[in-house]
Design a protein around this motif. Structure first.
Motif, mmCIF file in Angstrom:
data_model
loop_
_atom_site.group_PDB
_atom_site.id
_atom_site.type_symbol
_atom_site.label_atom_id
_atom_site.label_comp_id
_atom_site.label_asym_id
_atom_site.label_seq_id
_atom_site.Cartn_x
_atom_site.Cartn_y
_atom_site.Cartn_z
ATOM 1 N N PHE A 182 0.819 -0.935 0.127
ATOM 2 C CA PHE A 182 -0.015 0.104 -0.058
ATOM 3 C C PHE A 182 0.917 1.113 0.043
ATOM 4 O O PHE A 182 1.662 1.508 0.735
ATOM 5 C CB PHE A 182 -0.792 -0.047 1.218
ATOM 6 N N ILE A 183 1.020 2.152 -1.074
ATOM 7 C CA ILE A 183 1.912 3.310 -1.112
ATOM 8 C C ILE A 183 0.615 4.165 -1.484
ATOM 9 O O ILE A 183 0.177 4.492 -2.433
ATOM 10 C CB ILE A 183 2.764 2.831 -2.366
ATOM 11 N N PHE A 184 0.854 5.345 -0.546
ATOM 12 C CA PHE A 184 0.297 6.611 -1.079
ATOM 13 C C PHE A 184 1.236 7.940 -0.877
ATOM 14 O O PHE A 184 1.884 8.344 -0.023
ATOM 15 C CB PHE A 184 -0.823 6.644 0.378
ATOM 16 N N SER A 185 1.085 8.333 -1.893
ATOM 17 C CA SER A 185 1.831 9.573 -2.312
ATOM 18 C C SER A 185 1.087 10.814 -2.057
ATOM 19 O O SER A 185 0.254 11.062 -2.690
ATOM 20 C CB SER A 185 2.387 9.291 -3.964
ATOM 21 N N ASN A 186 1.722 11.778 -1.404
ATOM 22 C CA ASN A 186 1.040 13.151 -1.303
ATOM 23 C C ASN A 186 2.233 14.272 -1.747
ATOM 24 O O ASN A 186 3.098 14.443 -1.017
ATOM 25 C CB ASN A 186 1.020 13.304 0.338
ATOM 26 N N GLU A 187 1.593 14.333 -3.100
ATOM 27 C CA GLU A 187 2.658 15.152 -3.889
ATOM 28 C C GLU A 187 2.849 16.682 -3.223
ATOM 29 O O GLU A 187 3.766 17.528 -3.369
ATOM 30 C CB GLU A 187 2.004 15.462 -5.184
ATOM 31 N N SER A 188 1.770 17.105 -2.431
ATOM 32 C CA SER A 188 1.835 18.498 -1.918
ATOM 33 C C SER A 188 3.148 18.408 -0.587
ATOM 34 O O SER A 188 3.316 19.637 -0.260
ATOM 35 C CB SER A 188 0.506 18.999 -1.453
ATOM 36 N N GLU A 189 3.622 17.260 -0.190
ATOM 37 C CA GLU A 189 4.547 17.285 1.038
ATOM 38 C C GLU A 189 5.907 16.834 0.081
ATOM 39 O O GLU A 189 6.280 15.809 0.274
ATOM 40 C CB GLU A 189 4.094 16.242 1.754
ATOM 41 N N GLN A 190 6.406 17.846 -0.659
ATOM 42 C CA GLN A 190 7.563 17.727 -1.368
ATOM 43 C C GLN A 190 8.123 16.538 -2.272
ATOM 44 O O GLN A 190 8.948 16.056 -2.324
ATOM 45 C CB GLN A 190 8.730 17.757 -0.080
ATOM 46 N N ASN A 191 6.793 16.130 -2.904
ATOM 47 C CA ASN A 191 6.789 14.873 -3.635
ATOM 48 C C ASN A 191 7.549 13.893 -3.111
ATOM 49 O O ASN A 191 8.131 12.884 -3.775
ATOM 50 C CB ASN A 191 7.519 15.244 -4.899
ATOM 51 N N GLN A 192 7.299 13.538 -1.750
ATOM 52 C CA GLN A 192 7.754 12.241 -1.199
ATOM 53 C C GLN A 192 6.531 11.151 -1.231
ATOM 54 O O GLN A 192 5.725 11.392 -1.036
ATOM 55 C CB GLN A 192 8.132 12.452 0.214
ATOM 56 N N THR A 193 6.990 9.891 -1.578
ATOM 57 C CA THR A 193 6.251 8.869 -1.580
ATOM 58 C C THR A 193 6.532 7.951 -0.297
ATOM 59 O O THR A 193 7.830 7.700 -0.088
ATOM 60 C CB THR A 193 6.352 7.860 -2.891
ATOM 61 N N ASN A 194 5.349 7.578 0.345
ATOM 62 C CA ASN A 194 5.553 6.960 1.463
ATOM 63 C C ASN A 194 4.965 5.307 1.395
ATOM 64 O O ASN A 194 3.848 5.503 0.805
ATOM 65 C CB ASN A 194 4.873 7.429 2.651
ATOM 66 N N ASP A 195 5.560 4.425 1.848
ATOM 67 C CA ASP A 195 5.164 3.109 1.786
ATOM 68 C C ASP A 195 4.552 2.741 3.246
ATOM 69 O O ASP A 195 5.309 2.761 4.127
ATOM 70 C CB ASP A 195 6.156 2.191 1.392
#
Length: 140
Positions: A110-123
């Motif tokens: 499950f990977i959710f990326s929040n582009e508004s937070e410095q383009n960091q992808t979190n797993d």
């Protein structure tokens, strides 16, 4: 492993082909990475269903009442939901509960990326901590 049947049980309103037994290897809203056998979550700053299909997504959640793009193939399942983000959270929680009851050799990421937070992808791992998916330790 998350299967088509489990997602359909949670979200019974669907469009497209039914694929019982089909496994999802990844669940993500990010189209910046490969999504082989992925379930796309169209939420965030850059929703792009077409790109998710190009990247390997084989199904998607889809907001109820929103027009389905004409380029979506008939064999591409869509799970129709009231609120895509809430559905993602429900799906993730259900998966965690099943994971705690049973151990699998192959797990769904499950990977959710929040582009508004410095383009960091979190797993999101099963322990609830956030890991960088590029460190080789995410979700497996």
């Amino acid at each position: 492993m998350l299967l088509y049947d489990e997602v359909r049980k949670k979200f019974p309103e669907t469009k497209g082909i039914r694929l019982p037994g089909l496994p999802f290897l990844v669940v993500s809203n990010s189209t910046r990475m490969g999504m082989e056998k992925g379930l796309y979550i169209p939420v965030g700053d850059e929703v792009d269903l077409f790109r998710s299909i190009e990247k390997g997504a084989i199904a998607s959640l889809w907001p109820k009442g929103e027009e389905i793009p004409s380029y979506v193939p008939n064999h591409f399942p869509l799970f129709i939901v009231e609120d895509v983000y809430r559905a993602y959270l429900d799906l993730q929680e259900s998966y965690k509960q099943n994971y705690n009851q049973e151990k699998w050799e192959i797990m769904t990421k499950f990977i959710f990326s929040n582009e508004s937070e410095q383009n960091q992808t979190n797993d999101v791992s099963m322990k609830g901590s956030l890991q960088d998916p590029t460190d080789g330790m995410g979700g497996e």
